[in-house]
Design an enzyme around this catalytic site. Sequence first.
Site, PDB file in Angstrom:
ATOM      1  N   LYS A 197     -57.445  -1.754 -54.553  1.00 12.61           N
ATOM      2  CA  LYS A 197     -56.264  -2.511 -54.968  1.00 12.61           C
ATOM      3  C   LYS A 197     -56.692  -3.455 -56.088  1.00 12.61           C
ATOM      4  CE  LYS A 197     -52.865  -5.961 -53.770  1.00 12.61           C
ATOM      5  NZ  LYS A 197     -52.585  -7.135 -52.932  1.00 12.61           N
TER       6      LYS A 197
ATOM      7  N   GLY B 156     -48.073 -15.330 -50.564  1.00 13.72           N
ATOM      8  CA  GLY B 156     -48.103 -16.286 -49.458  1.00 13.72           C
ATOM      9  C   GLY B 156     -46.897 -17.191 -49.349  1.00 13.72           C
TER      10      GLY B 156
ATOM     11  N   GLY C 151     -45.157 -12.111 -50.932  1.00 14.65           N
ATOM     12  CA  GLY C 151     -43.922 -12.859 -50.715  1.00 14.65           C
ATOM     13  C   GLY C 151     -43.127 -12.462 -49.491  1.00 14.65           C
TER      14      GLY C 151
END
EC number: 2.8.1.10
Length: 262
Positions: free
Chosen positions: A99, A161, A188
Amino acid sequence: MNDTLIVGKVTLGSRLIVGSGKYPDFQTTRDATIESGSELITVAVRRVNITNPNEENLLDYFKDTNIKLLPNSAGCTTAEEAITLFRMVREATGIDLIKLEVIGDTAKTLYPDVMETLKACEVLARDGFTIMTYTNDDPIMAKRLEDAGSHAVMPLAAPIGSGLGIQNRYNVLFIKEAVKVPVIVDAGIGCASDAAIAMEIGADGVLTNTAIAQAGDPIRMARAMKHAVIAGRESFLAGRILKKPFATASSPTEGLIEFGRS
């Protein structure tokens, strides 16, 4: 139903990806991940040990499972840092599913530096990595990342977060129209309904970390996220009804006998 998520050469039975940060210990990380049904857990390799066998190692907690580790480049602020990190990780672990994230604003929003991200993606693709790329919710950049070799694009729903949920659903739809690779909503997500909404509007998957790890009951929240992603996907595939400005009777009235008339 065989409805798998395919990212490059990797096939996943679950469309939920979870994170490994902010848990009190590795055992809780393992327990919540298993409860989530996820087959992929992302790890900030600059902060969580998966390469040093002489220290407590997250890999050891997942050796007897089918859960794959997804190293991420959280904390990197330049393309060169991310490229160097992933090359080291592959050499140490053999893992080449990654990622990619390169952060531009480390002080407040943790928004990505999309230009540095794009540069890193081009190099890592030539290196043969299978790349899932964290980016902003911009369909133009999503397309450029796909063209650069990214195997999935991961637009943020809101700042990392924050728990704010999807702030611009239309941009997710625009990204889905712009690219052919999977679109996985990342960052989010605050609760199960956020995950369900992401899937209902057509996202191919959801990644969440803080919403599970910092919930009052991480294990229960992990289970809720699992069901939310499944329900949202099923709802999307079923096809929602059209929205209408006025009421429509649930029971049709055409052809009914009218009483009281001669």
